[in-house]
Design a protein around this motif. Sequence first.
Motif, PDB file in Angstrom:
ATOM      1  N   GLU A  38       0.707  -0.772   0.232  1.00 21.31           N
ATOM      2  CA  GLU A  38      -0.048   0.249   0.031  1.00 21.31           C
ATOM      3  C   GLU A  38       1.150   1.381   0.069  1.00 21.31           C
ATOM      4  O   GLU A  38       2.050   0.521   0.773  1.00 21.31           O
ATOM      5  CB  GLU A  38      -0.990   0.063   1.122  1.00 21.31           C
ATOM      6  CG  GLU A  38      -0.474   0.101   2.556  1.00 21.31           C
ATOM      7  CD  GLU A  38      -1.129   0.478   3.667  1.00 21.31           C
ATOM      8  OE1 GLU A  38      -2.156   0.337   3.405  1.00 21.31           O
ATOM      9  OE2 GLU A  38      -0.058   0.633   5.200  1.00 21.31           O
ATOM     10  N   VAL A  40       0.151   4.567   1.093  1.00 22.25           N
ATOM     11  CA  VAL A  40      -0.087   5.648   2.497  1.00 22.25           C
ATOM     12  C   VAL A  40       0.206   7.406   2.008  1.00 22.25           C
ATOM     13  O   VAL A  40       1.153   7.166   2.620  1.00 22.25           O
ATOM     14  CB  VAL A  40      -0.108   5.498   4.147  1.00 22.25           C
ATOM     15  CG1 VAL A  40      -0.259   6.506   5.498  1.00 22.25           C
ATOM     16  CG2 VAL A  40      -0.408   3.835   4.343  1.00 22.25           C
ATOM     17  N   THR A  58      -5.988   7.895  -5.031  1.00 23.52           N
ATOM     18  CA  THR A  58      -6.937   6.880  -4.621  1.00 23.52           C
ATOM     19  C   THR A  58      -7.595   6.158  -5.155  1.00 23.52           C
ATOM     20  O   THR A  58      -8.013   4.720  -5.302  1.00 23.52           O
ATOM     21  CB  THR A  58      -7.611   7.158  -3.153  1.00 23.52           C
ATOM     22  OG1 THR A  58      -8.624   8.358  -3.342  1.00 23.52           O
ATOM     23  CG2 THR A  58      -6.304   7.634  -2.180  1.00 23.52           C
ATOM     24  N   ARG A  65      -3.926   4.629  -0.120  1.00 26.49           N
ATOM     25  CA  ARG A  65      -5.245   5.358   0.362  1.00 26.49           C
ATOM     26  C   ARG A  65      -4.450   6.963   1.203  1.00 26.49           C
ATOM     27  O   ARG A  65      -3.161   7.620   1.203  1.00 26.49           O
ATOM     28  CB  ARG A  65      -4.924   4.503   1.914  1.00 26.49           C
ATOM     29  CG  ARG A  65      -5.358   3.581   1.659  1.00 26.49           C
ATOM     30  CD  ARG A  65      -6.345   2.761   3.083  1.00 26.49           C
ATOM     31  NE  ARG A  65      -4.613   1.817   4.474  1.00 26.49           N
ATOM     32  CZ  ARG A  65      -4.101   2.649   4.996  1.00 26.49           C
ATOM     33  NH1 ARG A  65      -5.145   3.423   5.789  1.00 26.49           N
ATOM     34  NH2 ARG A  65      -3.001   2.095   5.506  1.00 26.49           N
ATOM     35  N   TYR A  67      -5.023  10.943   3.892  1.00 30.31           N
ATOM     36  CA  TYR A  67      -4.812  11.341   4.649  1.00 30.31           C
ATOM     37  C   TYR A  67      -5.349  12.892   4.769  1.00 30.31           C
ATOM     38  O   TYR A  67      -4.380  12.854   3.825  1.00 30.31           O
ATOM     39  CB  TYR A  67      -4.533  10.885   5.915  1.00 30.31           C
ATOM     40  CG  TYR A  67      -5.103   9.072   6.075  1.00 30.31           C
ATOM     41  CD1 TYR A  67      -5.834   8.732   6.679  1.00 30.31           C
ATOM     42  CD2 TYR A  67      -4.535   8.129   5.400  1.00 30.31           C
ATOM     43  CE1 TYR A  67      -6.117   7.112   7.021  1.00 30.31           C
ATOM     44  CE2 TYR A  67      -4.508   6.894   6.098  1.00 30.31           C
ATOM     45  CZ  TYR A  67      -5.587   6.726   6.817  1.00 30.31           C
ATOM     46  OH  TYR A  67      -5.619   5.452   7.086  1.00 30.31           O
TER      47      TYR A  67
END
Length: 178
Positions: A38, A40, A58, A65, A67
């Motif tokens: 993944e 992040v 995404t 992912r 944020y």
Amino acid sequence: HIMSSISVVIPVYRSQDSIGLVIQQLAEVLPTLTDTYEAVLVEDNGGDNSWQVIQRLTQEYTWVRGYQLMRNYGQHSALLCGIRAAQNDIIVTMDDDLQHPINKVKDLVALLDDGYDVAYGTPEKEQHGFLRDIASQITKIVLQGAMGADTARSISAFRAFRTSLRDAFADYRGPLVN
């Protein structure tokens, strides 16, 4: 292929033009290393279109992912957020600007497979501002204490470590966050 799963954690700050290229390169490299991976991406509210780019990434890549921090907390807070969110066995941290050679991720991860807990890559040259250098030194000192890495102060943000070491960060909030 290695046995470990990999999380690549990237603090994103005003990188609307480069973060897509970083993910494209990771899309070529990561599947050659492991079946479970993944990325992040933690956007540090830099005020450009980085968040929109991350949202697009995404959707385009199921393994990415994103944020977004509520305000600009700084690279190291973004990094710690990403480290806490990582879900795989090994965490690789890198910059958002292609300063760290993505084809070297394999070398860092291979060192962990050889039994090391932490592996660092060094950039050709570091170019950061004074405040970021202070924040970087504080993070490295925390890493040094947690991981016993005597050389932690002279190394870069391009590193790989076992996610199990993440607990060392649990009480650390970053140099500019109360």
